[in-house]
Design an enzyme around this catalytic site. Structure first.
Site, PDB file in Angstrom:
ATOM      1  N   CYS A   1       0.824  -1.200   0.000  1.00  0.00           N
ATOM      2  CA  CYS A   1       0.000   0.000   0.000  1.00  0.00           C
ATOM      3  C   CYS A   1       0.867   1.262   0.000  1.00  0.00           C
ATOM      4  O   CYS A   1       1.994   1.257   0.480  1.00  0.00           O
ATOM      5  CB  CYS A   1      -0.935   0.078   1.189  1.00  0.00           C
ATOM      6  SG  CYS A   1      -1.867  -1.424   1.477  1.00  0.00           S
TER       7      CYS A   1
ATOM      8  N   ARG B   1       3.113   0.431  -5.331  1.00  0.00           N
ATOM      9  CA  ARG B   1       3.016  -0.201  -4.018  1.00  0.00           C
ATOM     10  C   ARG B   1       1.732  -1.018  -3.857  1.00  0.00           C
ATOM     11  O   ARG B   1       1.538  -1.707  -2.858  1.00  0.00           O
ATOM     12  CB  ARG B   1       3.071   0.856  -2.911  1.00  0.00           C
ATOM     13  CG  ARG B   1       4.302   1.737  -2.974  1.00  0.00           C
ATOM     14  CD  ARG B   1       4.272   2.766  -1.884  1.00  0.00           C
ATOM     15  NE  ARG B   1       4.422   2.125  -0.598  1.00  0.00           N
ATOM     16  CZ  ARG B   1       5.588   1.807  -0.054  1.00  0.00           C
ATOM     17  NH1 ARG B   1       6.701   2.089  -0.678  1.00  0.00           N
ATOM     18  NH2 ARG B   1       5.645   1.221   1.111  1.00  0.00           N
TER      19      ARG B   1
ATOM     20  N   TRP C   1      -2.889  -2.704  -1.602  1.00  0.00           N
ATOM     21  CA  TRP C   1      -2.549  -4.071  -2.014  1.00  0.00           C
ATOM     22  C   TRP C   1      -3.091  -4.947  -0.897  1.00  0.00           C
ATOM     23  O   TRP C   1      -2.572  -4.952   0.214  1.00  0.00           O
ATOM     24  CB  TRP C   1      -1.047  -4.226  -2.164  1.00  0.00           C
ATOM     25  CG  TRP C   1      -0.618  -5.560  -2.672  1.00  0.00           C
ATOM     26  CD1 TRP C   1      -0.567  -5.959  -3.972  1.00  0.00           C
ATOM     27  CD2 TRP C   1      -0.167  -6.685  -1.894  1.00  0.00           C
ATOM     28  NE1 TRP C   1      -0.120  -7.265  -4.049  1.00  0.00           N
ATOM     29  CE2 TRP C   1       0.134  -7.736  -2.793  1.00  0.00           C
ATOM     30  CE3 TRP C   1       0.007  -6.910  -0.531  1.00  0.00           C
ATOM     31  CZ2 TRP C   1       0.600  -8.983  -2.375  1.00  0.00           C
ATOM     32  CZ3 TRP C   1       0.475  -8.155  -0.116  1.00  0.00           C
ATOM     33  CH2 TRP C   1       0.761  -9.170  -1.035  1.00  0.00           C
TER      34      TRP C   1
ATOM     35  N   ASN D   1      -0.388   1.547   5.945  1.00  0.00           N
ATOM     36  CA  ASN D   1       0.445   0.610   5.176  1.00  0.00           C
ATOM     37  C   ASN D   1       1.126  -0.299   6.198  1.00  0.00           C
ATOM     38  O   ASN D   1       1.742   0.199   7.131  1.00  0.00           O
ATOM     39  CB  ASN D   1       1.474   1.425   4.378  1.00  0.00           C
ATOM     40  CG  ASN D   1       2.613   0.591   3.823  1.00  0.00           C
ATOM     41  OD1 ASN D   1       3.719   1.071   3.675  1.00  0.00           O
ATOM     42  ND2 ASN D   1       2.360  -0.650   3.505  1.00  0.00           N
ATOM     43  N   GLY D   2       0.991  -1.613   6.027  1.00  0.00           N
ATOM     44  CA  GLY D   2       1.615  -2.538   6.970  1.00  0.00           C
ATOM     45  C   GLY D   2       0.613  -3.587   7.412  1.00  0.00           C
ATOM     46  O   GLY D   2      -0.448  -3.749   6.797  1.00  0.00           O
TER      47      GLY D   2
ATOM     48  N   GLU E   1      15.359 -16.484 -13.512  1.00  0.00           N
ATOM     49  CA  GLU E   1      14.844 -15.126 -13.695  1.00  0.00           C
ATOM     50  C   GLU E   1      13.939 -15.068 -14.938  1.00  0.00           C
ATOM     51  O   GLU E   1      12.898 -14.404 -14.917  1.00  0.00           O
ATOM     52  CB  GLU E   1      16.033 -14.146 -13.806  1.00  0.00           C
ATOM     53  CG  GLU E   1      15.695 -12.702 -14.084  1.00  0.00           C
ATOM     54  CD  GLU E   1      14.781 -12.042 -13.065  1.00  0.00           C
ATOM     55  OE1 GLU E   1      14.519 -12.612 -12.007  1.00  0.00           O
ATOM     56  OE2 GLU E   1      14.286 -10.945 -13.379  1.00  0.00           O
TER      57      GLU E   1
ATOM     58  N   LYS F   1      10.035 -13.942 -14.801  1.00  0.00           N
ATOM     59  CA  LYS F   1       9.483 -12.863 -15.627  1.00  0.00           C
ATOM     60  C   LYS F   1       8.266 -13.358 -16.387  1.00  0.00           C
ATOM     61  O   LYS F   1       7.235 -12.697 -16.430  1.00  0.00           O
ATOM     62  CB  LYS F   1      10.518 -12.341 -16.643  1.00  0.00           C
ATOM     63  CG  LYS F   1      11.656 -11.521 -16.125  1.00  0.00           C
ATOM     64  CD  LYS F   1      11.296 -10.134 -15.673  1.00  0.00           C
ATOM     65  CE  LYS F   1      10.922 -10.116 -14.219  1.00  0.00           C
ATOM     66  NZ  LYS F   1      11.955  -9.808 -13.268  1.00  0.00           N
TER      67      LYS F   1
ATOM     68  N   GLU G   1       5.223 -13.987 -13.994  1.00  0.00           N
ATOM     69  CA  GLU G   1       4.611 -12.847 -13.308  1.00  0.00           C
ATOM     70  C   GLU G   1       3.876 -11.895 -14.234  1.00  0.00           C
ATOM     71  O   GLU G   1       2.907 -11.266 -13.809  1.00  0.00           O
ATOM     72  CB  GLU G   1       5.593 -12.113 -12.392  1.00  0.00           C
ATOM     73  CG  GLU G   1       6.684 -11.312 -13.050  1.00  0.00           C
ATOM     74  CD  GLU G   1       7.616 -10.647 -12.027  1.00  0.00           C
ATOM     75  OE1 GLU G   1       7.161 -10.193 -10.971  1.00  0.00           O
ATOM     76  OE2 GLU G   1       8.817 -10.571 -12.325  1.00  0.00           O
TER      77      GLU G   1
ATOM     78  N   HIS H   1      15.943 -35.957 -13.645  1.00  0.00           N
ATOM     79  CA  HIS H   1      15.498 -36.413 -12.331  1.00  0.00           C
ATOM     80  C   HIS H   1      14.028 -36.106 -12.081  1.00  0.00           C
ATOM     81  O   HIS H   1      13.584 -36.107 -10.931  1.00  0.00           O
ATOM     82  CB  HIS H   1      16.365 -35.796 -11.232  1.00  0.00           C
ATOM     83  CG  HIS H   1      17.806 -36.204 -11.337  1.00  0.00           C
ATOM     84  ND1 HIS H   1      18.216 -37.507 -11.199  1.00  0.00           N
ATOM     85  CD2 HIS H   1      18.924 -35.492 -11.627  1.00  0.00           C
ATOM     86  CE1 HIS H   1      19.528 -37.584 -11.365  1.00  0.00           C
ATOM     87  NE2 HIS H   1      19.979 -36.377 -11.646  1.00  0.00           N
TER      88      HIS H   1
ATOM     89  N   LYS I   1       5.092  -3.783  -6.445  1.00  0.00           N
ATOM     90  CA  LYS I   1       6.532  -3.672  -6.652  1.00  0.00           C
ATOM     91  C   LYS I   1       7.315  -3.674  -5.341  1.00  0.00           C
ATOM     92  O   LYS I   1       8.363  -4.283  -5.236  1.00  0.00           O
ATOM     93  CB  LYS I   1       6.838  -2.395  -7.435  1.00  0.00           C
ATOM     94  CG  LYS I   1       8.306  -2.315  -7.784  1.00  0.00           C
ATOM     95  CD  LYS I   1       8.547  -1.544  -9.025  1.00  0.00           C
ATOM     96  CE  LYS I   1       9.965  -1.723  -9.488  1.00  0.00           C
ATOM     97  NZ  LYS I   1      10.236  -3.065 -10.026  1.00  0.00           N
TER      98      LYS I   1
HETATM   99  C1  G6P Z   1       8.630  -7.702  -5.476  1.00  0.00           C
HETATM  100  C2  G6P Z   1       8.844  -7.212  -6.891  1.00  0.00           C
HETATM  101  C3  G6P Z   1      10.039  -7.919  -7.514  1.00  0.00           C
HETATM  102  C4  G6P Z   1      11.270  -7.737  -6.634  1.00  0.00           C
HETATM  103  C5  G6P Z   1      11.009  -8.196  -5.198  1.00  0.00           C
HETATM  104  C6  G6P Z   1      12.146  -7.796  -4.269  1.00  0.00           C
HETATM  105  O1  G6P Z   1       8.206  -9.016  -5.495  1.00  0.00           O
HETATM  106  O2  G6P Z   1       7.697  -7.443  -7.668  1.00  0.00           O
HETATM  107  O3  G6P Z   1      10.293  -7.370  -8.795  1.00  0.00           O
HETATM  108  O4  G6P Z   1      12.332  -8.457  -7.172  1.00  0.00           O
HETATM  109  O5  G6P Z   1       9.827  -7.566  -4.698  1.00  0.00           O
HETATM  110  O6  G6P Z   1      12.199  -6.397  -4.244  1.00  0.00           O
HETATM  111  P1  G6P Z   1      13.471  -5.554  -3.858  1.00  0.00           P
HETATM  112  O7  G6P Z   1      13.009  -4.122  -3.905  1.00  0.00           O
HETATM  113  O8  G6P Z   1      13.850  -5.975  -2.460  1.00  0.00           O
HETATM  114  O9  G6P Z   1      14.535  -5.858  -4.836  1.00  0.00           O
END
Ligand code: G6P
Length: 609
Positions: A2, A28, A74, A98-99, A482, A486, A489, A505, A604
């Protein structure tokens, strides 16, 4: 997670400031939003969905006021609905939060017994009733909020207004980011300076335990011990222009294409130098790195994948033991601390709750020192660590991390080199060679981005499928991870990554024409082994999509699609091979008409556990 923003003004309606601020905080959370103002009486507008939906509702209702609070959500407790959207109200008191309030269930029972009626499923609603109840025993909103927060456990950043006291905006933080903005005849508070750059650059960062009373002309901060404190005023350098889309269709696309520049900017610390200096990690870096005997890296999400690549680099180049931990797991384990270990936290935002908590935990267990690699100068993580390196990716808006990842890798490659150098494992020639490779990296990345049309053709085929496997070996295994992250997500295609040697395996059982296999095939000592793994897939009718070094013999054939990668140095090739995988995920998501920058259910900056 949030985002919260609040403002008080002597001269103008604060609603446009609040809406503008919320738009900057959507990274956020973006499942619902709301705003409350005082205009004679308390007025509130909330809506499900993006801030733009709230903006329309606010305009319809002609909402206006010279003091207000706003929120983009969120969901944690309670589904995304108008009823659960903030601000929450109790009598004339209104709160955004927020929290997570961990003792919300017992507080709810207690407040119900006192006669309060709960209208939402959120943990936040206990805060607003609690503050309201405290106003019976104290005269100011500031003291009511201070009394209330002593009964809360968990993480919070809150902003509170009260219809009976429209001259005061009260905010408090504990474990969630919050800062004040100082204006002329008006003042503000927000989760991130980005929300306020349109109105002020004068920022005061609050510390955990702080509770601030904000009026038109003053700010009074009381800390956790009940003392009035002054916090330094800093000037934010965030630029409004950096968060514009330019000619791009999505932020993610823009950010993928910004990588050559972001990498070059991150490498500015070595510009003109023909040897690495420890000072790029802080004044104490030389002393700390010389005494370091092992490295522990903690991170989440994409940053965790950067840490996994770094392990290969630090072990192979510096000959130093390096362990890598998912922050949310590490913080609840009983790890055996080594007093000679340097703890490194990697985080784009510097506000990820699990990473911050894991770093605090690691420090409490008696490690040598702490270092952060972060993209946000004023973040909590940077402030909490002994040494830091700031990546120069610029603001990253797309939820899926791209340029933050590659610049983290650049920082980690410099760190691996530096540790190797200080421990006499790096010859002068090798140092020169690696520095040259790094300087050439932005050019290599530009050439890789030219592969976009070929990658789009892969996306044309892949976007209709439901599953995908990603394969890599050695330091490219985390790159396969990674790539899979990507794809899942943003395109919502189920994707898994495997170290290619593990295929036999179990996952080989999944291989069929409906399960494409995407492989990263750079030229290195493992390439022949990887080629055998690819044959295992082909022999079972699997469709292969291979990113191959142009000097590696893998021929295009029925069921074997190959994109030739430009030359990239062995050591830095994980950075190079990341870009096509980002583009693949992006174009698959676009073809599926997904909201690329704001994928469903995500945010994010993950400031809750
Ligand atoms: C969220 C974001 C990711 C990010 C992760 C860690 O899940 O969607 O893109 O890698 O947080 O975030 P940070 O700011 O600690 O790299």
């Amino acid at each position: 997670m949030c985002g919260i923003v609040s403002a008080i003004s002597a001269t103008r309606n604060v609603v446009p400031i609040l809406i503008q601020g919320l738009k900057r905080l959507e990274y956020r959370g973006y499942d619902s939003a709301g705003v409350a103002v005082i205009n004679g009486k308390l007025q509130r507008v909330r809506s499900v969905g993006r801030v733009i939906a709230l903006e329309a509702r606010v305009a319809d209702d002609h909402l206006a006021g010279d003091i207000g609070i706003a929120h983009t959500r969120w969901a944690t407790h309670g589904v995304a609905s108008e009823r659960n959207a903030h601000p929450h109200i109790s009598g004339g008191v209104s709160v955004v939060h927020n929290g997570i309030i961990e003792n919300h269930a017992e507080m709810r029972t207690r407040l119900r017994d006192m006669g309060y009626e709960f209208l939402s499923d959120t943990d936040t609603e206990v805060i607003v009733h609690l503050v309201h109840s405290k106003l019976n025993s104290t005269t100011t909103l500031h003291s009511a909020v201070r009394l209330a927060v002593t009964e809360l456990s968990g993480a919070y950043a809150i902003a509170v207004i009260c219809a009976d006291d429209p001259q005061h905006l009260v905010v408090a933080r504990n474990g969630a980011p919050l800062l004040l903005g100082l204006g002329n005849g008006e003042n503000y508070a927000a989760s991130d300076a980005a929300a306020l750059v349109a109105v002020t650059r004068q920022i005061v960062y609050l510390e955990d335990g702080d509770c601030a009373d904000i009026t038109l002309t003053s700010v009074q901060i009381i800390d956790a011990q009940g003392k009035t404190v002054q916090r330094p005023i800093s000037r934010t350098t965030q630029s409004d222009a950096a968060v514009e889309l330019g000619g791009y269709r999505h932020y993610m696309q823009k950010e993928i294409f910004e990588q050559p520049t972001a990498v070059a900017n991150t490498l500015a610390v070595i510009q003109g130098d023909d040897s690495l200096t420890p000072a790029i990690f802080g004044t104490e870096a030389e002393r700390v790195l010389r005494t370091t005997k092992a490295v522990l890296i903690i991170a989440c999400g994409t940053s965790y994948h950067a840490a996994m690549v770094a392990r290969y680099w630090i072990e192979s180049l510096a000959g130093m033991a390096c362990s890598v931990e998912i922050a949310s797991e590490y913080r609840y384990r009983e790890p055996v601390a080594n007093p000679h270990t340097l703890v490194i936290a990697i985080s784009q935002s510097g506000e990820t709750a699990d990473t911050l908590a894991a770093m605090r935990y690691a420090k409490s267990r008696g490690h040598l020192a702490s270092l952060s690699i972060c993209n946000v100068h004023e973040s909590s993580l940077v402030r909490a660590t002994d040494l830091h390196f700031l990546t120069q990716a610029g603001p990253e808006i797309g939820v899926a991390s791209t340029k933050a990842f590659t610049t983290q890798l650049v920082a980690l490659s410099l760190l691996a080199m530096l540790i190797a150098k200080l421990h006499k494992r790096l010859s002068r020639e090798r140092e020169q060679e690696l520095l040259n490779d790094l300087r050439y990296l932005p050019t290599t990345l530009c050439r890789i981005l030219e592969l976009e049309p070929q990658i789009e053709r892969w996306a044309d085929k892949l976007h209709t499928l439901d599953h995908a496997l990603f394969l890599g070996r050695g330091m490219h295994y985390p790159i396969a991870m990674e790539g899979a992250l990507k794809l899942k997500e943003i395109s919502y295609i189920h994707a898994e990554a495997y170290a290619a040697g593990e295929l036999k395996h179990g996952p080989l059982a999944l291989v069929s024409a409906a399960m494409p296999v995407i492989a990263v095939a750079p030229r290195n000592t493992l390439i022949e082994k990887l080629k055998s793994n690819l044959q295992e897939v082909r022999a079972r009718g699997g469709e292969l999509y291979v990113l191959a070094d142009r000097n590696v013999r893998i021929d295009e054939d029925e069921g074997m699609h190959v994109i030739r990668m430009p030359d990239s140095s062995g050591f830095l090739s994980p950075i190079a091979y990341t870009l096509p995988l980002q583009l693949l995920a992006y174009h698959a998501a676009v073809r599926r008409s997904n909201d690329v920058d704001k994928p469903r259910n995500l945010a994010k900056s993950v400031t809750v556990e």
